[in-house]
Design a protein around this motif. Structure first.
Motif: not given
Length: 309
Positions: A169-176, A285-295
């Motif tokens: 599961f992914i949060s909409a905030g991480d997608i944004a 992928d999320v961490e590589r783009v935004v430099d933090r782990r997703p929620q």
């Protein structure tokens, strides 16, 4: 630079708008009811994927400093075949109004050139313009805004046809957050990301599992895999039960919740795919783009637990 956000009243576009606002980047929200539904202070105009007479309107919006639309965030309408309308709009935006970059949100089951928005992805690639595709898994926000909200709150139950399938599961905030970078970074990403959460969760099975993290295999313990219903029970302080359903039962349940038949059948089909192991992997992928782990889901439930009170 200015960014056009379709699906302007939706889960990711509203969060993306806040990120753009905080960064001082001009944007415009568009949807069928954007002008009345957008939050105060958020610029918005009405737009309808099924009405080509509305396609030019967003590009005629007057920004205070005269910015021109340079990028578009694409959210497909919930219709059986969104491809003709979306591709027509992309052509108008790129060829008539000079838009240089597009970011497309779709599901993890979508492949380039495949069904549904896979053909929009192919169209973007064929036009040889800057683009990025965000292939997102199941949203955490489905528990508060869509099919699971009323049954968790009113019945203490989560209905799915996912069986023992595991979901990151992914949060909409991480997608944004990923979309923000894909839309605004100087260098175009020109790729597809699988937007996945940090853990695989099953609705009613917990134990030691082998999870696929491309390109390697790892062993994980119960801190990375667990029961969604158990997490809700612990955080909400009451018993939440997962109720397994067949595909036919799931379609019926979706329709009882007001989901149109075509959409209900698609969502049920995707749940059956999940039960069969589709999407049973995580990545960085999320961490590589935004430099933090997703929620993770635990912290998200804690933040939103008042929704089910």
């Amino acid at each position: 630079m200015a960014i056009l956000l379709t699906g302007g009243t939706g889960k990711t576009s509203t969060r993306l708008a806040k990120l753009l606002q905080d960064a001082g980047i001009p944007f415009l929200l568009v949807s069928r009811r954007a002008e009345t539904a957008a939050s105060s202070g958020m610029p918005a105009v009405n737009f309808d994927w099924l009405d080509e007479s509305t396609f030019d309107g967003p590009f005629q919006y007057s920004f205070p400093s005269g910015e021109r639309m340079t990028a578009v965030y694409l959210i497909a309408p919930e219709i059986s075949d969104p491809v003709p309308s979306m591709n027509a709009f992309i052509d108008v935006a790129a060829e008539k109004h000079g838009v240089k970059r597009f970011v497309l949100l779709c599901g993890t089951s979508i492949e380039k050139g495949g069904y549904n928005t896979g053909r929009v992805w192919q169209h973007l690639a064929d036009k040889k313009i800057e683009y990025c595709v965000l292939r997102a898994t199941w949203f955490m926000e489905n528990f508060t805004q869509r099919e699971h909200y009323s049954t968790i709150k009113g019945e203490g139950k989560i209905y799915t046809a996912c069986g023992e399938g595991k979901i990151p599961f992914i949060s909409a905030g991480d997608i944004a957050a990923v979309a923000f970078h894909a839309l605004t970074d100087v260098k175009s990403h020109d790729t597809a990301y699988s937007i996945l959460g940090p853990e695989l969760l099953t609705y009613d099975e917990v134990g030691r599992q082998r999870l696929i993290i491309r390109p390697i295999m790892i062993e994980t313990d119960a801190d990375q895999t667990g029961k969604v219903a158990t997490k809700f029970s612990r955080r909400l302080g009451r018993h939440i039960e997962h109720v397994r359903q067949s595909e036919a039962e799931r379609v019926k349940k979706y329709q009882e919740l007001g989901v149109p038949e075509n959409r209900a059948k698609l969502l049920s089909m995707l749940e059956i795919g999940t039960a069969q192991g589709m999407g049973n992997w995580i990545n960085d992928d999320v961490e590589r783009v935004v430099d933090r782990r997703p929620q993770n889901l635990d912290s998200w439930i804690q933040e939103n637990k008042m929704a089910w009170q």
